[in-house]
Design a protein around this motif. Structure first.
Motif, PDB file in Angstrom:
ATOM      1  N   GLN A   1      77.043 -31.211  53.749  1.00  0.00           N
ATOM      2  CA  GLN A   1      78.141 -32.149  53.520  1.00  0.00           C
ATOM      3  C   GLN A   1      77.627 -33.585  53.383  1.00  0.00           C
ATOM      4  OE1 GLN A   1      80.304 -30.641  57.165  1.00  0.00           O
ATOM      5  NE2 GLN A   1      82.075 -30.869  55.812  1.00  0.00           N
ATOM      6  N   ASP A   2      76.311 -33.726  53.377  1.00  0.00           N
ATOM      7  CA  ASP A   2      75.670 -35.046  53.269  1.00  0.00           C
ATOM      8  C   ASP A   2      75.979 -35.922  54.481  1.00  0.00           C
ATOM      9  OD1 ASP A   2      74.629 -34.343  50.766  1.00  0.00           O
ATOM     10  OD2 ASP A   2      76.456 -35.008  49.754  1.00  0.00           O
TER      11      ASP A   2
ATOM     12  N   ARG B   1      78.088 -41.158  50.189  1.00  0.00           N
ATOM     13  CA  ARG B   1      79.009 -40.205  49.550  1.00  0.00           C
ATOM     14  C   ARG B   1      79.625 -39.285  50.595  1.00  0.00           C
ATOM     15  NH1 ARG B   1      74.919 -39.749  45.551  1.00  0.00           N
ATOM     16  NH2 ARG B   1      74.203 -37.820  46.529  1.00  0.00           N
ATOM     17  N   GLY B   2      78.794 -38.788  51.502  1.00  0.00           N
ATOM     18  CA  GLY B   2      79.303 -37.884  52.526  1.00  0.00           C
ATOM     19  C   GLY B   2      80.340 -38.534  53.413  1.00  0.00           C
TER      20      GLY B   2
ATOM     21  N   ASN C   1      82.259 -41.223  52.713  1.00  0.00           N
ATOM     22  CA  ASN C   1      83.482 -41.634  52.018  1.00  0.00           C
ATOM     23  C   ASN C   1      84.328 -40.468  51.527  1.00  0.00           C
ATOM     24  OD1 ASN C   1      83.460 -44.447  52.349  1.00  0.00           O
ATOM     25  ND2 ASN C   1      81.888 -44.659  50.779  1.00  0.00           N
ATOM     26  N   ARG C   2      83.749 -39.280  51.450  1.00  0.00           N
ATOM     27  CA  ARG C   2      84.567 -38.102  51.150  1.00  0.00           C
ATOM     28  C   ARG C   2      85.617 -37.875  52.247  1.00  0.00           C
ATOM     29  NH1 ARG C   2      79.547 -35.122  50.320  1.00  0.00           N
ATOM     30  NH2 ARG C   2      78.973 -35.213  48.120  1.00  0.00           N
ATOM     31  N   LEU C   3      85.331 -38.362  53.446  1.00  0.00           N
ATOM     32  CA  LEU C   3      86.194 -38.060  54.587  1.00  0.00           C
ATOM     33  C   LEU C   3      87.243 -39.131  54.853  1.00  0.00           C
ATOM     34  CD1 LEU C   3      83.674 -36.510  57.141  1.00  0.00           C
ATOM     35  CD2 LEU C   3      84.954 -35.434  55.285  1.00  0.00           C
ATOM     36  N   TRP C   4      87.265 -40.192  54.061  1.00  0.00           N
ATOM     37  CA  TRP C   4      88.312 -41.200  54.263  1.00  0.00           C
ATOM     38  C   TRP C   4      89.685 -40.539  54.101  1.00  0.00           C
ATOM     39  CZ3 TRP C   4      88.789 -46.149  55.932  1.00  0.00           C
ATOM     40  CH2 TRP C   4      89.985 -46.806  55.671  1.00  0.00           C
TER      41      TRP C   4
ATOM     42  N   TYR D   1      88.769 -43.206  58.823  1.00  0.00           N
ATOM     43  CA  TYR D   1      87.891 -42.039  58.838  1.00  0.00           C
ATOM     44  C   TYR D   1      88.202 -41.186  60.064  1.00  0.00           C
ATOM     45  CZ  TYR D   1      84.868 -44.766  55.645  1.00  0.00           C
ATOM     46  OH  TYR D   1      84.360 -45.501  54.603  1.00  0.00           O
TER      47      TYR D   1
ATOM     48  N   GLU E   1      84.473 -48.244  50.400  1.00  0.00           N
ATOM     49  CA  GLU E   1      84.929 -48.442  49.035  1.00  0.00           C
ATOM     50  C   GLU E   1      85.913 -49.603  49.038  1.00  0.00           C
ATOM     51  OE1 GLU E   1      86.427 -44.561  48.102  1.00  0.00           O
ATOM     52  OE2 GLU E   1      84.452 -43.807  47.492  1.00  0.00           O
TER      53      GLU E   1
END
Length: 303
Positions: free
Chosen positions: A22-23, A84-85, A87-90, A97, A126
């Motif tokens: 999941q980075d 990336r990992g 900010n995918r979870l925002w 988060y 972001e």
């Protein structure tokens, strides 16, 4: 720095082995940050990935100082992967988060101030989420886990300073350190009275804790306005923030000696006197708290 540089790279290479698919940094350690109820009893705790980004940034700066760019491409790629990992979870609904990813793959229902201010501090956010992160710092919504110890506040204050929120830092210091003084403290405690080390009893277990000395760093930077602008404080900027005060004075130790600053506000005139040891050049800079006021710096009227 040159002596420690190989160990820095070795440490980051070792940490990379804990980055999952999941980075995100994921490891079965005590993933502690603050004496407060963050959902951190998990392998994948989001603040660790953010600290990892901060460590990469420090390594990139070190390589630049040493003129060693052999690791730049790898470090930048790893940084991008972690960002990336994260900010995918925002969570667009919660505007925050999650604290962590649980063992079953579900996202923690808990949110905390900490991930917002770390994301600001380490340039992870972001752009469209910056306003929400600022709100989480200054006016966290009901149920969001708040800072509970001065160790976490060091990072919180750094993020706030980065956002130009110096007055708010001073207010946080009043809010969290006055209860210590009112209890008769002459040293700084491990936990704020709002933290979790009190267990509902007296609000701390350690009455003299080095990690709690944030005011020793931020009061001179904000109230006296002393900031080094070159290594070894060869140059320093003087830019006091009034923060509701009418006068202040103090001294700041540097590698080259002591910088002394005193200032006084009378009507709309601020007189600032600053002295520095040999080898240190001082300069003055305005800030918003001085707008509309006549400033006299070391006897010279500043237009």
């Amino acid at each position: 720095m040159r002596e420690f540089w190989p160990a820095v790279i070795q440490n980051l290479q070792g940490a990379e082995r804990y980055v999952n698919d999941q980075d995100l940094f994921s490891a079965p350690f005590w993933n502690f940050f603050d004496w407060t109820p963050i959902d951190s009893n998990q392998k994948t705790v989001l603040h660790n990935s953010m600290f990892f980004v901060g460590a990469i940034d420090a390594a990139l700066k070190t390589g630049q100082v040493l003129d060693d760019h052999r690791h730049d491409a790898w470090l930048q790629s790893l940084r991008q992967r972690l960002v990336r990992g994260v900010n995918r979870l925002w969570d667009d609904k919660k505007q925050a988060y999650p604290d962590s990813v649980r063992g079953d793959g579900s996202l923690s229902p808990s949110t905390c101030q900490h991930t917002s201010f770390l994301a600001v501090l380490f340039d992870l956010l972001e752009a469209q989420n910056l306003a929400a992160a600022k709100r989480n710092l200054l006016n966290p919504p009901e149920g969001m886990v708040r800072v509970g110890s001065p160790f976490a506040a060091l990072y919180q204050f750094e993020a706030m300073e980065k956002m130009g929120l110096e007055d708010e830092i001073i207010q946080e210091i009043y809010r969290n350190y006055l209860p210590m003084l009112e209890a008769g403290a002459t040293t700084v405690w491990e936990s704020f009275p709002s933290g979790t080390t009190g267990g509902g009893q007296f609000p701390t277990r350690s009455h003299c804790h080095a990690w709690s000395s944030a005011p020793n760093y931020f009061l001179p930077r904000i109230v006296l306005g002393v900031k080094a602008t070159a290594p070894g404080t060869a140059t320093a900027q003087i830019s006091p923030h009034l923060t509701g005060l009418t006068w202040a004075q103090g001294r700041v130790a540097t590698a080259r000696g002591t910088i002394s600053v005193a200032w006084r506000l009378q009507d709309d005139r601020v007189e600032i006197t600053a002295t520095a040891p040999a080898g240190v050049t001082l300069s003055f800079a305005r800030n918003a708290s001085l707008n509309g006021k006549q400033v006299v710096f070391n006897g010279q009227v500043i237009e």
